[in-house]
Write an enzyme that holds these catalytic residues in place. Sequence first.
Site, PDB file in Angstrom:
ATOM      1  N   GLY A   1       0.795  -1.128   0.024  1.00  0.00           N
ATOM      2  CA  GLY A   1      -0.078   0.118   0.069  1.00  0.00           C
ATOM      3  C   GLY A   1       0.637   1.108   0.028  1.00  0.00           C
ATOM      4  O   GLY A   1       0.534   2.304   0.584  1.00  0.00           O
TER       5      GLY A   1
ATOM      6  N   ASN B   1       1.658   3.286  -2.292  1.00  0.00           N
ATOM      7  CA  ASN B   1       1.170   4.617  -3.387  1.00  0.00           C
ATOM      8  C   ASN B   1       0.626   5.714  -2.581  1.00  0.00           C
ATOM      9  O   ASN B   1       0.415   6.812  -3.362  1.00  0.00           O
ATOM     10  CB  ASN B   1       0.457   3.966  -4.505  1.00  0.00           C
ATOM     11  CG  ASN B   1      -0.911   3.441  -4.078  1.00  0.00           C
ATOM     12  OD1 ASN B   1      -1.018   2.595  -3.540  1.00  0.00           O
ATOM     13  ND2 ASN B   1      -1.957   4.397  -4.489  1.00  0.00           N
TER      14      ASN B   1
ATOM     15  N   ILE C   1       0.786   6.839   4.571  1.00  0.00           N
ATOM     16  CA  ILE C   1       2.146   6.682   5.517  1.00  0.00           C
ATOM     17  C   ILE C   1       2.902   5.914   4.633  1.00  0.00           C
ATOM     18  O   ILE C   1       4.054   5.795   4.981  1.00  0.00           O
ATOM     19  CB  ILE C   1       1.595   6.344   6.830  1.00  0.00           C
ATOM     20  CG1 ILE C   1       0.860   5.173   7.035  1.00  0.00           C
ATOM     21  CG2 ILE C   1       0.955   7.627   7.784  1.00  0.00           C
ATOM     22  CD1 ILE C   1       0.857   4.654   8.460  1.00  0.00           C
ATOM     23  N   GLY C   2       2.255   4.777   3.952  1.00  0.00           N
ATOM     24  CA  GLY C   2       3.128   3.894   3.311  1.00  0.00           C
ATOM     25  C   GLY C   2       3.885   4.745   2.178  1.00  0.00           C
ATOM     26  O   GLY C   2       5.252   4.193   1.907  1.00  0.00           O
TER      27      GLY C   2
ATOM     28  N   SER D   1      -3.402  -0.088  14.890  1.00  0.00           N
ATOM     29  CA  SER D   1      -4.186   1.257  14.836  1.00  0.00           C
ATOM     30  C   SER D   1      -4.271   1.252  16.458  1.00  0.00           C
ATOM     31  O   SER D   1      -4.847   0.162  17.243  1.00  0.00           O
ATOM     32  CB  SER D   1      -5.281   1.532  13.998  1.00  0.00           C
ATOM     33  OG  SER D   1      -6.261   2.278  14.775  1.00  0.00           O
TER      34      SER D   1
ATOM     35  N   TYR E   1     -13.493  -3.042  11.591  1.00  0.00           N
ATOM     36  CA  TYR E   1     -12.268  -2.387  11.629  1.00  0.00           C
ATOM     37  C   TYR E   1     -11.264  -2.682  12.779  1.00  0.00           C
ATOM     38  O   TYR E   1     -10.126  -3.112  12.670  1.00  0.00           O
ATOM     39  CB  TYR E   1     -12.126  -0.854  11.229  1.00  0.00           C
ATOM     40  CG  TYR E   1     -10.933  -0.174  11.300  1.00  0.00           C
ATOM     41  CD1 TYR E   1      -9.951  -0.345  10.121  1.00  0.00           C
ATOM     42  CD2 TYR E   1     -10.440   0.407  12.425  1.00  0.00           C
ATOM     43  CE1 TYR E   1      -8.873   0.305  10.264  1.00  0.00           C
ATOM     44  CE2 TYR E   1      -9.398   1.280  12.288  1.00  0.00           C
ATOM     45  CZ  TYR E   1      -8.454   1.232  11.278  1.00  0.00           C
ATOM     46  OH  TYR E   1      -7.297   1.727  11.443  1.00  0.00           O
TER      47      TYR E   1
END
Length: 285
Positions: free
Chosen positions: A10, A12, A15-16, A127, A153
């Site tokens: 991820g 793109n 935070i990645g 998280s 989540y």
Amino acid sequence: MTGRTVVITGANSGIGRAAARTLAARDARVVLAVRDPEKGREAAALMTGHVEVRRLDLADLASVRTFAEGFTEPVDVLINNAGVMIPPLSRTADGFELQFGTNHLGHFALTNLLLPQIRERVVTVSSNGHKTGSIDFDDLNWQHKPYRAMTAYAQSKLANLLFTAELQRRLAEAGSPVIATAAHPGIAATNLLKDGGRVRALAQRAATLLAQSDDDGALPTLYAAVADIPGNSYAGPSGFLEGRGAPKLVGRSAKARNAELARRLWDVSAELTGVTFPQGSLQAP
């Protein structure tokens, strides 16, 4: 980071992307493992250093296997960063609830498939939302109870920490030099909350007011990836309620520290994905 290869899922956006940009600027070879290669190439074009783009859809176990089979070179650090947050009820290609399937099961499969090539560290992004999470083994994929996006989540983010703990236990038991760590970004103004739904719109508004930048949100991930810390460490911001600030080691919920829960989740995850811990083919100390 010269001479090191880092794979970031991820990478793109959010935070990645910020972590990838920083690591590439420090002379790492960075592989952006992304669902949309075109967006990956757009992100890579704005980075300096050695950056590659490879397709990986964590919501499709066939894609995860294809990625792992095509990655034959050593990996120094794997950063399990990609994630989805509070979407409408959706399912992966394999029928899993999208958040559990992407945030946990996809990374579980990817890590175990790549583990024989990993030399230093596995970092998994969780998280603060894990603190309200629980693992419903009777209905992990929301096939029977009414769907609640935030509850799903939180379950997936708790799963990230339980996965880290059990992975570290197995690595240590096998005598591997690799360690597993985890991080959370605090409140970061990423694209996770964009597009769709009143709850998501309110959360995005709150995040915009309180959040730190992507670059600051990536600091705990970078800390977990390169700092001299023990296995099963969990990094997060040092500020008020761990919402923002310089990275440090932080605590986690009692459920996230439950070793038996971690072992049970691992066994169920292995059964669901068909991927097991590669006991006999790990990097030698």
